[in-house]
Motif scaffolding. Structure first.
Motif, mmCIF file in Angstrom:
data_model
loop_
_atom_site.group_PDB
_atom_site.id
_atom_site.type_symbol
_atom_site.label_atom_id
_atom_site.label_comp_id
_atom_site.label_asym_id
_atom_site.label_seq_id
_atom_site.Cartn_x
_atom_site.Cartn_y
_atom_site.Cartn_z
ATOM 1 N N LEU A 429 21.963 -1.463 0.364
ATOM 2 C CA LEU A 429 21.124 -1.534 -0.832
ATOM 3 C C LEU A 429 20.030 -2.581 -0.664
ATOM 4 C CD1 LEU A 429 20.465 -0.854 -3.773
ATOM 5 C CD2 LEU A 429 22.212 -2.528 -4.463
ATOM 6 N N GLN A 430 20.393 -3.730 -0.117
ATOM 7 C CA GLN A 430 19.400 -4.788 0.074
ATOM 8 C C GLN A 430 18.280 -4.340 1.002
ATOM 9 O OE1 GLN A 430 21.793 -7.954 1.591
ATOM 10 N NE2 GLN A 430 22.850 -8.331 -0.347
ATOM 11 N N GLY A 431 18.646 -3.632 2.071
ATOM 12 C CA GLY A 431 17.641 -3.160 3.012
ATOM 13 C C GLY A 431 16.683 -2.168 2.383
ATOM 14 N N ALA A 432 17.218 -1.218 1.582
ATOM 15 C CA ALA A 432 16.362 -0.214 0.948
ATOM 16 C C ALA A 432 15.422 -0.863 -0.061
ATOM 17 C CB ALA A 432 17.228 0.843 0.279
ATOM 18 N N VAL A 433 15.946 -1.753 -0.901
ATOM 19 C CA VAL A 433 15.113 -2.419 -1.912
ATOM 20 C C VAL A 433 14.062 -3.303 -1.239
ATOM 21 C CG1 VAL A 433 15.144 -4.119 -3.779
ATOM 22 C CG2 VAL A 433 16.893 -2.327 -3.694
ATOM 23 N N ARG A 434 14.450 -3.978 -0.180
ATOM 24 C CA ARG A 434 13.503 -4.846 0.538
ATOM 25 C C ARG A 434 12.354 -4.037 1.128
ATOM 26 N NH1 ARG A 434 17.054 -7.408 3.054
ATOM 27 N NH2 ARG A 434 17.149 -6.095 4.909
ATOM 28 N N ARG A 435 12.651 -2.854 1.702
ATOM 29 C CA ARG A 435 11.586 -2.032 2.275
ATOM 30 C C ARG A 435 10.683 -1.457 1.182
ATOM 31 N NH1 ARG A 435 10.526 -4.480 5.799
ATOM 32 N NH2 ARG A 435 8.781 -3.068 5.896
ATOM 33 N N ILE A 436 11.264 -1.109 0.037
ATOM 34 C CA ILE A 436 10.448 -0.603 -1.077
ATOM 35 C C ILE A 436 9.462 -1.677 -1.535
ATOM 36 C CG2 ILE A 436 10.523 0.102 -3.494
ATOM 37 C CD1 ILE A 436 13.176 1.505 -2.890
ATOM 38 N N ARG A 437 9.944 -2.885 -1.678
ATOM 39 C CA ARG A 437 9.066 -3.976 -2.131
ATOM 40 C C ARG A 437 8.011 -4.304 -1.077
ATOM 41 N NH1 ARG A 437 11.911 -9.161 -4.410
ATOM 42 N NH2 ARG A 437 9.692 -9.635 -4.523
ATOM 43 N N ALA A 438 8.397 -4.259 0.208
ATOM 44 C CA ALA A 438 7.454 -4.623 1.266
ATOM 45 C C ALA A 438 6.365 -3.574 1.436
ATOM 46 C CB ALA A 438 8.205 -4.818 2.580
ATOM 47 N N GLU A 439 6.723 -2.297 1.276
ATOM 48 C CA GLU A 439 5.770 -1.215 1.531
ATOM 49 C C GLU A 439 5.253 -0.573 0.246
ATOM 50 O OE1 GLU A 439 7.520 1.532 4.280
ATOM 51 O OE2 GLU A 439 8.329 -0.063 5.534
ATOM 52 N N GLN A 440 5.768 -0.983 -0.906
ATOM 53 C CA GLN A 440 5.371 -0.419 -2.210
ATOM 54 C C GLN A 440 5.471 1.115 -2.202
ATOM 55 O OE1 GLN A 440 2.572 -2.432 -0.643
ATOM 56 N NE2 GLN A 440 3.937 -4.133 -1.116
ATOM 57 N N GLU A 441 6.533 1.627 -1.614
ATOM 58 C CA GLU A 441 6.699 3.077 -1.505
ATOM 59 C C GLU A 441 8.149 3.445 -1.827
ATOM 60 O OE1 GLU A 441 6.277 6.954 -1.242
ATOM 61 O OE2 GLU A 441 4.612 5.535 -1.151
ATOM 62 N N VAL A 442 8.341 4.131 -2.959
ATOM 63 C CA VAL A 442 9.673 4.588 -3.345
ATOM 64 C C VAL A 442 9.816 6.026 -2.854
ATOM 65 C CG1 VAL A 442 11.360 4.776 -5.204
ATOM 66 C CG2 VAL A 442 9.487 3.132 -5.385
ATOM 67 N N SER A 443 10.206 6.176 -1.595
ATOM 68 C CA SER A 443 10.333 7.511 -1.009
ATOM 69 C C SER A 443 11.638 8.171 -1.456
ATOM 70 C CB SER A 443 10.310 7.416 0.519
ATOM 71 O OG SER A 443 11.416 6.663 0.985
ATOM 72 N N TYR A 444 11.719 9.462 -1.214
ATOM 73 C CA TYR A 444 12.925 10.218 -1.587
ATOM 74 C C TYR A 444 14.186 9.672 -0.913
ATOM 75 C CZ TYR A 444 16.157 14.208 -1.055
ATOM 76 O OH TYR A 444 17.259 15.014 -0.990
ATOM 77 N N PRO A 445 14.199 9.450 0.425
ATOM 78 C CA PRO A 445 15.428 8.900 1.032
ATOM 79 C C PRO A 445 15.804 7.534 0.471
ATOM 80 C CG PRO A 445 13.990 9.811 2.727
ATOM 81 C CD PRO A 445 13.197 9.765 1.463
ATOM 82 N N ARG A 446 14.823 6.671 0.222
ATOM 83 C CA ARG A 446 15.127 5.347 -0.306
ATOM 84 C C ARG A 446 15.681 5.430 -1.721
ATOM 85 N NH1 ARG A 446 9.556 2.631 1.999
ATOM 86 N NH2 ARG A 446 10.314 2.235 4.118
ATOM 87 N N ALA A 447 15.065 6.260 -2.547
ATOM 88 C CA ALA A 447 15.542 6.401 -3.925
ATOM 89 C C ALA A 447 16.951 6.990 -3.954
ATOM 90 C CB ALA A 447 14.584 7.276 -4.731
ATOM 91 N N ALA A 448 17.204 7.994 -3.106
ATOM 92 C CA ALA A 448 18.539 8.594 -3.052
ATOM 93 C C ALA A 448 19.565 7.573 -2.574
ATOM 94 C CB ALA A 448 18.523 9.806 -2.126
ATOM 95 N N LEU A 449 19.182 6.774 -1.596
ATOM 96 C CA LEU A 449 20.084 5.758 -1.058
ATOM 97 C C LEU A 449 20.390 4.687 -2.108
ATOM 98 C CD1 LEU A 449 21.568 4.752 1.436
ATOM 99 C CD2 LEU A 449 19.478 3.617 2.172
#
Length: 599
Positions: A429-449
């Motif tokens: 969870l920390q990795g997915a949220v960190r990548r969303i914040r860093a790239e400002q992109e809530v992609s489908y795999p990240r949101a599902a994860l």
């Protein structure tokens, strides 16, 4: 338990090599006449994509070698079989001033190759095929071999494995009945000096266990799953027992478990996948459809069959309604073993045992947790690789995440969570949220994860996240994620006109990280700008969109608490709910016809 399970797999699989034999890729087969002269050199390799792959043959098992000279029987590389120097090794020895030593060792290697042949039983010494190979070794006419052009040049320059066949025969000389009988007799003629921990029977204890090949990033020559490197230091010995005698496994059991594991790790194996840095193999007590479907469910689908995962997952969901395996099988045990490199040894990343029915249920639960609305072009099921890559740094070469950047051991932890139906690791969870914040992109795999992690790890008082927009939710973090998208869309509607097709940077690019972590610092400012954006959008011919956005803002803000609607900070789980709320609202805004993962 691991070795016993592999031993049992060998016992139930009649297609695996019998004791004393193994499958080896051999690029060149030299065809000989009875006087030992070369008739032709056969290149067994075939083109597979960018690479040429040699054909595999069932040959006598290679001896365990370290720095000692040890030859295989009637096959081997050009150093052993023909006494040819390896050009790369020769150049290296010349550079170090060790050329003389290498040439002496080369003679010893070829002499050992001949000795292995002459050491056969008397019946083997009279075999016409064996005598033919000995005559070939005696004459060894390299000048005559020049006539085979590129094939001879490649043998001379690359030191490949070679073996021999008699003119007119189908089988190799090392597969002749006389050789097979001699190898089988050698495997039987063993003394008993201990009790095997695997079988519980007296046997000769294996000092050096067979090498295991196929574990990614491990030594290409093979590594050991059972090994004790006591060397000259008695501290590594246990009660005076050295090397393999520390964990007494009989020679028969050692061969069988190693052969079973090597077959599971083979290049063409359908029972091997990669999970992060773990090479994962799986098998059952007896043949079961899940052995064929497991890789299709979790692995990345091939480019020429992108729907393979979806079909395998559909078959798993439909099995209970059709009354067929694997769901109905509550007695057959299923094993999943994760392996990773650890120098000359192999590390166990994870080990799971459960019934087929339990495993099928847990796999379904995993994909149920992942179910999320998505675009029509998105894959209906997400592979483990795509989930792990969602936590990794995106690069120009890998815009969806570089698998080399996935944290070590994370893949094994995620697989264990799936198989045992327990909470996902916090780092996922920390990795997915960190990548969303860093790239400002809530992609489908990240949101599902994120959704899967939050639902699996949620507290009793927390409401479960749904697969599509939950308009009734009053969760503050979820509502703020929805609101952030609406405010972003209002900004885009205000600036995207025929004369000004769009703004260079949206509020998502500038403020997503702060909005999801410290809402109080961002949302008051965005709400002050919001009326200006709505007014500008209406004046630029987007009145319909402006009205729709106003209704959404009123609906969302009406559910926020009257006091302290914007928290001073949000923890990781709340930032995850913020991301899911943003994703849900965006998909609902643009996609009236929704599709759901797993359907």
């Amino acid at each position: 338990m691991i070795l016993q399970s592999l031993y049992s797999y060998y016992q139930r699989n009649p297609d695996l090599p019998r004791e004393g034999f193994e499958w080896q890729e051999i690029p060149f087969v030299i065809e000989l006449s009875q006087d030992g002269s070369v008739i032709q050199i056969e290149d067994t390799r075939t083109q597979q994509g960018k690479w040429r792959r040699a054909k595999s043959f069932l040959v006598p098992k290679a001896p365990k070698k370290s720095s000692n000279v040890g030859s295989s029987l009637l096959w081997g590389n050009a150093e052993y079989a023909m006494g040819l120097p390896d050009p790369k090794k020769l150049a290296e020895r010349k550079r170090k001033g060790k050329e003389v030593g290498y040439k002496k060792r080369l003679k010893d290697m070829h002499a050992e190759f001949v000795h292995r042949i002459t050491a056969l039983l008397d019946a083997g010494k009279t075999d016409v095929g064996i005598q033919t190979v000995l005559r070939f070794c005696e004459r060894m006419d390299f000048a005559d071999l020049q006539r085979f052009g590129d094939r001879w040049k490649e043998i001379r320059d690359s030191n490949p494995n070679i073996t021999f066949r008699m003119q007119g025969d189908v089988d190799l000389i090392c597969q002749r009945p006389t050789v097979a009988e001699a190898v089988a007799n050698a495997a039987i003629m063993q003394t008993s000096d201990g009790v095997c921990l695997v079988t519980g029977s007296p046997d000769e204890i294996e000092r050096l266990h067979p090498a295991i090949k196929g574990v990614r990033d491990a030594r290409t020559s093979g590594a050991n799953i059972v090994a004790v490197n006591d060397g000259e230091n008695p501290a590594f010995a246990s009660y005076g027992k050295h090397q393999g005698y520390n964990s007494p496994i009989g020679k028969h059991a050692a061969f069988q478990y190693a052969t079973a594991l090597n077959s599971l790790l083979a290049k063409d194996s359908r029972q091997r996948i990669y999970v992060g840095d773990a090479t994962t193999v799986f098998w059952a007590d007896k043949p079961n459809p899940l052995e064929d479907k497991f890789a299709d469910i979790f692995d990345e689908p091939p480019k020429d069959d992108p729907d393979r995962n979806a079909r395998a997952l559909k078959a798993l969901y439909e099995a209970p309604f059709q009354g067929i395996a694997p769901i109905k099988d509550i007695t057959t045990r299923f094993f999943v073993l994760g392996l990773g490199p650890n120098g000359p040894r192999i590390a166990i990343r994870f080990w799971h045992i459960g019934t087929v029915a339990e495993l099928a249920h847990n796999i379904q639960r995993h994909f149920d947790d992942l179910r999320l609305v998505h675009g029509e072009r998105e894959k209906p099921s997400l592979s483990l690789r795509s989930l792990l890559n969602a936590t990794a740094l995106a690069t120009v070469k890998y815009p969806k995440g570089d698998s080399d950047k996935v944290p070590p051991n994370l893949g094994g932890e995620v697989m264990r969570s799936i198989l045992e139906c327990r909470p996902y690791p916090a780092t996922l969870l920390q990795g997915a949220v960190r990548r969303i914040r860093a790239e400002q992109e809530v992609s489908y795999p990240r949101a599902a994860l994120v959704k899967a992690c939050l639902n699996r790890n949620r507290q009793i008082h927390e409401k479960e996240l749904t697969m599509s927009l939950d308009e009734a939710s009053t969760d503050v973090a979820y509502l703020l994620g929805r609101l952030f998208f609406v405010l972003e869309e209002a900004q885009w509607a205000a600036h995207s006109t025929k004369t000004n097709p769009g703004t260079n940077a949206t509020i998502r690019d500038r403020f997503y990280g702060a909005a999801s972590a410290t809402p109080i610092t961002v949302f008051p400012q965005l709400l002050r700008l919001y009326p200006h954006h709505i007014s500008k959008a209406a004046k630029s011919g987007r009145k319909g969109i402006a009205v729709r956005l106003e209704k959404l803002v009123d609906s969302i803000t009406g559910k926020l608490p009257a006091t302290n609607p914007f928290p001073s900070y949000m923890v990781i789980s709340e930032q995850g709910r913020f991301a899911v709320g943003y994703y849900h609202q965006r998909h609902d805004f643009f996609s009236p016809n929704q599709s759901v993962q797993g359907e």
